[in-house]
Each structure stands twice: as structure tokens, then as C-alpha cells.
Write an enzyme that holds these catalytic residues in place. Sequence first.
Site: not given
Length: 525
Positions: A105, A325-328
Site C-alpha cells: 500500500q 495508523l497507516e491511514s495518516g
Amino acid sequence: MAVFKNPEEIAQSIPDGSTIALAGFGGMGQCDSILKGIRDSFLRSGHPRDLTVFHAAGQSDKLNGIEYIAEEGLIRRVIGGHWGLAPKMKLLIEENKIEAYCFPQGQLTHLFRTMASGLPGQLSRIGLGTFVDPRKEGGKFNERTLGKEDLVKLITIEEEEFLLYKSIPFDFVFIRGTTVDEEGNLTSEEEALKLEVLSAAQAARAHGGVVVAQVKYVASKGTLHPKDVVVPGYLIDTVNIVDKPETDHRQIPSKAYHPVFSGNARVPSQRIEKLPMSIRKIIGRRAVQEMPTFSVANIGIGIPGDVIGPILHEEQLQAGVVLTLESGVIGGIPLGANQFGIAQNATAIIDHEYLFDYYHGTGVDITFMGAAEVDRLGNVNVSKFGNRITGCGGFIDITQPAKKVVFCTTFTGGGFQAEINDGRLNIIQEGNIKKFKSEVSQITFSGEYASKLHKEIIYVTERAVFELTMDGLVLKEIAPGIDLAKDVLEQMEFTPIIHQNLKVMDMRIFGKERMSLKTYNIENK
């Protein structure tokens, strides 16, 4: 100057065979109104068809997003990171109805930026030794894709190996915001995440593509604060104002809009519910024992995403810990299940791709990830099991450079049941799927690569804890009440190295006592 169009007009403007790119994360940020329009046009007229669909994160919560266009004939090829919450798209891939490439991702988010710069590809160490490596599978995710174009290449620079993820020019990019003004300037004040909308828009522009934005509101010229604009108007060609935002522009899967998830309000900490005791919580409590007192941490989807954040909150262990979290999303209490990627009371919400810069370049102090299969070499599979696919998401991007990795999983799967009685673990029904395999079906995490770099790798289950060494997987602890032979060794397809000082897991994990990270680190190292 952006042109305002409805979904039908947008769909009719897409030629057959186009490459389209989607921005989104799980159940957040998708252009549902536009995607429904594309589906409806295809089902009515057969066009557009044979599309290549590019996306970084997963694009559905099982119902929305990419699921709307998961139709045989409409899609010819998909290039993405995760389909675990997209059952219709998963089925198209598993049944070889479409070509499918799966890449990390974070590399895909950075590929947006790479293409925006007009470069031939994204250069990275991420993916070496995994199924993405062209010496293994090259990211080709089903039989139909074998023999097709290679989209990742192994190169050597000054005797060091890298992977080159090739650029893929876009004809259309679909992005989402909250408000657009009359000049096309886009803001995101009610969105849960910032995502990679600017990079995606610039990537399309660099290759002559069309940028389409879905929004809820229109503002007058000159009324938007310039610092609130996430994509300037000169990058946006077409705007779709959603007719039904309560269904087609939901902020998160469970709510049309809530100010907490966009950072516009906070929830009093005492109102955040505690997790009931469960096997998943037991795994999380033991996993948290591995956390350094002061650390930047990441948690992944599954058991970690569901329990680590709440455990840190209810046991008051957050001081000194920066949770990401990797989403930002940085800080706060993460939500789990199909709303993974957002948090209550976040400290910051930054662009998706910029957090991956930190993951790749610095590496978090510790990451907590799920695991579906583990083998004697410490390899982990979370992405593909025979013909059943899920994808890797940000798993490879985060675990490969992390300073420490803690994998969290139940020991067996498929019907496993257990209970805690008087501080002891009791197996009620053993799972019919053995997760500790002689060899994993696919390498999403390379134990060999991690061992060469002397990484600290821990595998936590409800009944046993393992550590990766140069010699292989070492069993370090077993739960109170567990029989080593019957409950551990007989449920594995290989015999691990058994530590000469095999311990019983901390009894307090199975009770109600609250502990500090200081206690964890002093007494469990």
C-alpha cells in the site's frame, strides 16, 4: 475552471479500456456516487468496459467503494493493495475473471507522487524477499495474471538490491472532499482522512489525465481559507455534487458525519467503553508487554486494530506512546473491524503517503500486526491462501523497516473456542485450521530477511509466545493451564525450538489487574 457533472455524464466520458485511479481507505473517502454511476452505465449500455483500476489502500467496507464497480467486463485489470473487505472484487480475482496485481500500500501511495514527478517508477527496498519480489511472484495475484506484463523489477544500485515499481499513467483519477468553491478549490473539513488526494490529482495531470472530485457542498469564490484547500482548483476538471450524501458520501461506514472523526470535536475519555475480557484481549494484553516505555508505534488491521488502542487507553499506558495508523492518523483511540483507519480524539491527521515516508525511512519502534500463517523460519502470510486472496495492505511497508514487530493471532482458526477460569486458559474447542505451518502459502513477511537484519520479531497467541532467532522460531512462554504437548506442539505442523527456560505467561494478563509499561518492561525482559 471545473465543470459540474452528474454521475451519468461522468461515466459516459470514460472511454473503454481507460485506466482509472481511486483514492480512499477502507470504508472512508470513496466516491460512491460516481462509482455507482459507472456501474449503472455499464449495466445499462455495456460501457465503459475493460477498465484498469488502480488503488492503494482497500476501497470498501464490504458494501461500498470498489464493490460498486466489481463487475465482470467492466474491469479488465486491478492493481491494488488489499481486498479483504471487498467480497465481490475478491471473487473476480479468485475466479480469474480479471487480472490482479497486489503491491504494498505504501509503495502505491508513493507511486502517485512518483508519477506526479514524471518519473518511470517508485524505487524501494520494501517488498524484497516477499511475494512482491519478481524472483518469487512479482505481485501477480492469480493465474490469469501469470505471463502478463511485469510491473515490478529488481535492480541493483552500488551492489544493493531495490525494487522498481513501474509508473502506470492514469486517464482518470477520482478523489473526494467536502467542499469545492466556484473555481474548483477543494477542502476536506468533514472527511475522516486526508488520504493521497493531492498526489493522485497531480499524478493524473502529469500524464494528461482527468481529475474528478466528489463533494457535498459548493462555496462562493474567495470564501475558502487558503490553508484549508487540499487540492487547488487548477488541478480539478470535473466536480460531482452528491445528491444523497447520507448514503453516497458517508464519512465513515457507521455514520454520515460525526465531528469527532474529522477532528472537529472530542469525546470525554471516561465515555470510551472498556473492552470485555476475551481471547483477543488476552492476546493484546500480552502483546502490549513488548512495547517500549517511550515509543512510536503502529497497529494493523485485525486483532491489533481491534484491541491494542483500547487496552492502552483503559490501562492508562498511553503516556510516552505515540500510536499511529497507516491511514495518516496519529494518536487517539482507534476504531476496529470495518472502520479500521480512524480514531476518536486523534492528535493529528496527516496525508496518507507522508506517514509512509516515516514508516519507510525511520521505521516505527514497534508495530503490532495480525498473522494468518507462520512457519518454522518465521515467515508470515496474511495475503493469500491457495485461491483465497486478501492482499497485503500496508503490512510489508510497515513490518519490513520496523525496529520491532509483534504478530498477534489465535493459535488455531476455524471454530476455535476458549475461556479464562481463575486466571487459567481453558481450551473448549480446538480450531480445525493450524496456523503454524511447515511452510506458509505466501510470504508476506520474510523471516529470513528480518533475521539478516537482526530484527526483534515476536509472535503472540493466547497460549504461546515465540521469538524469531537466526536458528528459527523459539517457543518462550505458554499460558497457565495449557499442556505443552497436547495444546501447543500437537497443534503445529513443525516442532519449534523450545527455550531452555520456558516460562508461564504472566498470570496478571488473564486477570483484571492494571499494569504500567514500566512494570511490563522491567519484569518481562
